[in-house]
Design a protein around this motif. Structure first.
Motif, PDB file in Angstrom:
ATOM      1  N   ASN A   5       0.853  -1.078  -0.027  1.00  0.00           N
ATOM      2  CA  ASN A   5      -0.054  -0.034  -0.037  1.00  0.00           C
ATOM      3  C   ASN A   5       0.810   1.159   0.009  1.00  0.00           C
ATOM      4  OD1 ASN A   5      -2.520  -1.230   0.039  1.00  0.00           O
ATOM      5  ND2 ASN A   5      -2.253  -1.688   2.393  1.00  0.00           N
ATOM      6  N   TYR A   7       1.472   5.205  -1.239  1.00  0.00           N
ATOM      7  CA  TYR A   7       0.487   6.407  -1.784  1.00  0.00           C
ATOM      8  C   TYR A   7       1.586   7.408  -2.011  1.00  0.00           C
ATOM      9  CZ  TYR A   7      -3.580   4.225   0.122  1.00  0.00           C
ATOM     10  OH  TYR A   7      -4.523   3.068   0.489  1.00  0.00           O
ATOM     11  N   GLN A  17       4.187   4.427   2.779  1.00  0.00           N
ATOM     12  CA  GLN A  17       3.618   3.086   2.814  1.00  0.00           C
ATOM     13  C   GLN A  17       2.620   3.047   3.897  1.00  0.00           C
ATOM     14  OE1 GLN A  17       6.339  -0.137   3.555  1.00  0.00           O
ATOM     15  NE2 GLN A  17       4.816  -1.604   3.070  1.00  0.00           N
ATOM     16  N   GLN A  18       1.423   2.606   3.639  1.00  0.00           N
ATOM     17  CA  GLN A  18       0.501   2.173   4.652  1.00  0.00           C
ATOM     18  C   GLN A  18       0.748   0.821   5.185  1.00  0.00           C
ATOM     19  OE1 GLN A  18      -3.763   2.429   3.498  1.00  0.00           O
ATOM     20  NE2 GLN A  18      -4.340   2.250   5.474  1.00  0.00           N
ATOM     21  N   ILE A  26      -5.817   9.527   3.623  1.00  0.00           N
ATOM     22  CA  ILE A  26      -4.457   9.917   3.570  1.00  0.00           C
ATOM     23  C   ILE A  26      -4.279  11.180   2.646  1.00  0.00           C
ATOM     24  CG2 ILE A  26      -1.880   9.354   3.563  1.00  0.00           C
ATOM     25  CD1 ILE A  26      -2.933   6.376   3.859  1.00  0.00           C
ATOM     26  N   LYS A  35      -3.034   6.571  -4.850  1.00  0.00           N
ATOM     27  CA  LYS A  35      -2.411   4.870  -4.275  1.00  0.00           C
ATOM     28  C   LYS A  35      -1.688   4.614  -5.736  1.00  0.00           C
ATOM     29  CE  LYS A  35      -3.320   0.452  -2.904  1.00  0.00           C
ATOM     30  NZ  LYS A  35      -4.037  -0.637  -2.220  1.00  0.00           N
TER      31      LYS A  35
END
Ligand SMILES: [Fe+2]
Length: 125
Positions: A5, A7, A17-18, A26, A35
């Motif tokens: 993940n 973004y 990074q999530q 976000i 994303k």
């Protein structure tokens, strides 16, 4: 298959990074971050998709069927191997070879990030 993940802020180019799967909204620079989807197909002569060869308990990974440039303004920033329970990231810099080694983990995913052309991936069988 894993799901990295990432973004990006399209205004200031910040990349984050999530680390969970929540539906967080976000934002950066007062704008929703985008994303980043990994590319798996390329038609140009410049190559980004990681290739790997198995060597004992490791994989030797090269970025690009034709080695990707590693110049000041255009280079592979990092390569990451993600499996179900482990993530390993190797940072690269201009002048390095676009080549890294990871422990071999079947059914993992390789990612490579080019500062100009974004995110690329390859499944490791
Ligand atoms: Fe590139």
């Amino acid at each position: 298959m894993q799901n990295l993940n990432l973004y990006k802020c399209m205004k200031c180019n910040t990349l984050i990074q999530q680390l969970d799967e929540s539906n967080a909204n976000i934002e950066c620079c007062n704008t929703k971050m985008t994303k980043i989807e990994a590319n798996t197909f390329e038609a140009s002569t410049e190559k980004h998709i990681p290739i790997y060869e198995l060597s004992n308990s490791e994989i030797i990974v090269t970025i690009g069927e034709i080695e990707h440039p590693m110049e000041e303004d255009h280079y592979i920033m990092w390569v990451m191997l993600e499996s179900n329970n482990e993530v390993t990231k190797i940072n690269l810099k201009p002048g390095d070879l676009p080549k890294v080694r990871f422990k071999y983990i079947p059914n993992s995913t390789l990612y490579a990030y080019c500062n100009k052309h974004g995110l690329w991936k390859k499944e490791v069988k």
